[in-house]
Scaffold this active site. Structure first.
Site, PDB file in Angstrom:
ATOM      1  N   ASP A 101       0.651  -1.311   0.038  1.00  0.00           N
ATOM      2  CA  ASP A 101       0.045   0.036   0.050  1.00  0.00           C
ATOM      3  C   ASP A 101       0.995   1.185   0.084  1.00  0.00           C
ATOM      4  O   ASP A 101       2.085   1.111   0.333  1.00  0.00           O
ATOM      5  CB  ASP A 101      -0.729   0.027   1.189  1.00  0.00           C
ATOM      6  N   LYS A 114     -18.136   6.200   1.921  1.00  0.00           N
ATOM      7  CA  LYS A 114     -19.720   5.794   1.253  1.00  0.00           C
ATOM      8  C   LYS A 114     -20.792   5.739   2.194  1.00  0.00           C
ATOM      9  O   LYS A 114     -20.833   5.800   3.534  1.00  0.00           O
ATOM     10  CB  LYS A 114     -19.244   4.276   0.509  1.00  0.00           C
ATOM     11  N   TYR A 157     -13.526   8.631 -12.589  1.00  0.00           N
ATOM     12  CA  TYR A 157     -13.360   7.280 -11.796  1.00  0.00           C
ATOM     13  C   TYR A 157     -13.946   6.292 -12.840  1.00  0.00           C
ATOM     14  O   TYR A 157     -13.127   5.223 -12.920  1.00  0.00           O
ATOM     15  CB  TYR A 157     -14.170   7.250 -10.339  1.00  0.00           C
TER      16      TYR A 157
END
Length: 331
Positions: free
Chosen positions: A36, A194, A151
């Site tokens: 990451d 979200k 996106y």
């Protein structure tokens, strides 16, 4: 493929990646490399016995380091978030194409046999998502192409690139179109969260503060399906092990309005809140649902965890998180 072969998970410090690494370990994989861009201290989950790498996968050399010796790569790394992020950071979202490109190049060079790419329902044609009572989206509905600006275009382009790396170079690429994944150990504030996590947080904050009101983006009648993280990981691994070469929906088909999602969380919290509708906030498409015909046909499986069950687990996790944060502040 042997459990002794090296498996790489990129984006492993994020939400889905962290859960995937955990399940790979539970299923007996002995060599896992987790990668990451975030400093290790900022990873959502860290697992003992895993080789952790920090590297910017938008660059080729860190991708080569990540892919070295890998038989299997799950590429989950991307700069993304909820609707509030992707509608206001389109260029940043599109720059994730560098991660997709360089990871495929590195996988080819490393002789990787299987490569998973995490795409999104945002690739689907916007003209098919203009009504709350949307017809569930079949995989073929991505074309003619008119995906979510920014996106969605990056995801659709990277799908095609994965396809051509399979056709031209023989890498067994697999592509999943995720539909609104949610659950514990994810983002719940800061602008990238979200709807499920955001609504849980807002309900908890309203209840604890005594204000008993909640802001909803739009009129609340836009519709979505939401995929619990456990179903997401099961579907991801099933697709990776399959011979399905075309993109496949991994999403729930339990369609709800955002107002109904708020109803669910209010029921879990045992509270009723006054709703304030922000019609100027980012809302995305009017309706989106996953057609699961193909996944049932190809994998003999489809996501099945009910939204109420998943939201209850998410709410309880977040309540513990926020209580823990408040204890840390008091110290």
């Amino acid at each position: 493929m042997s459990k002794d072969d090296l498996v790489v998970v990129t984006g492993a410090g994020g939400f889905i990646g962290g859960h995937l690494v955990r399940v790979l370990q539970q299923r007996g994989h002995k060599k896992i490399r987790a990668v990451d861009v975030k400093p290790l201290a900022e990873w959502y989950q860290k697992h003992p016995g895993v080789e952790n790498q920090v590297g910017d996968l938008a660059l080729l050399e860190p991708c080569r380091a990540a892919a070295k010796g890998a038989k299997m790569i799950y590429n989950l790394a991307a700069d993304m978030g909820g609707m509030g992020f992707i509608e206001t950071h389109k260029a940043e979202c599109m720059l994730s194409v560098l991660v997709s490109t360089h990871m495929l190049v590195a996988a080819k060079e490393a002789g990787t046999e299987r490569f998973f790419y995490s795409s999104s329902a945002c690739v689907y044609n916007g003209d098919k998502q203009t009504r709350p009572d949307v017809t569930a989206l079949k995989e073929e509905d991505a074309y003619p192409a008119m995906p979510e600006d920014g996106y969605g275009w990056e995801k659709l382009f990277s799908e095609r690139m994965a396809r051509h790396f399979r056709e031209d170079f023989g890498i067994a690429t697999r592509v999943a179109r995720y539909h609104n994944v949610y659950g514990p150990d994810g983002t719940y504030d800061g602008g990238r969260e979200k709807a499920p996590a955001a609504i849980c947080r807002k309900v908890i904050e309203a209840k604890l503060s005594g204000r008993h009101e909640i802001e909803i983006w739009g009129d609340g009648e836009q519709t979505r399906t939401f995929l619990y993280i456990d179903d997401c990981v099961v579907g991801t691994q099933a697709l990776m092990a399959s011979e399905v070469v075309e993109p496949l929906n991994i999403g729930s088909d339990e369609l709800v309005t955002i107002n109904q999602l708020v109803d669910i969380v209010e029921g879990i919290a045992g509270v009723r809140l006054e709703r304030r509708f922000n019609l100027d906030a980012p809302q995305g498409v009017r309706g989106r649902s996953s057609d699961n015909t193909l996944i049932k046909q190809e994998l003999g499986w489809a996501p099945s965890i009910p939204l109420v069950e998943g939201m209850r687990k998410t709410y309880r996790w977040l309540l513990d998180e926020l209580h823990g944060r408040s204890r840390d502040v008091r110290r």
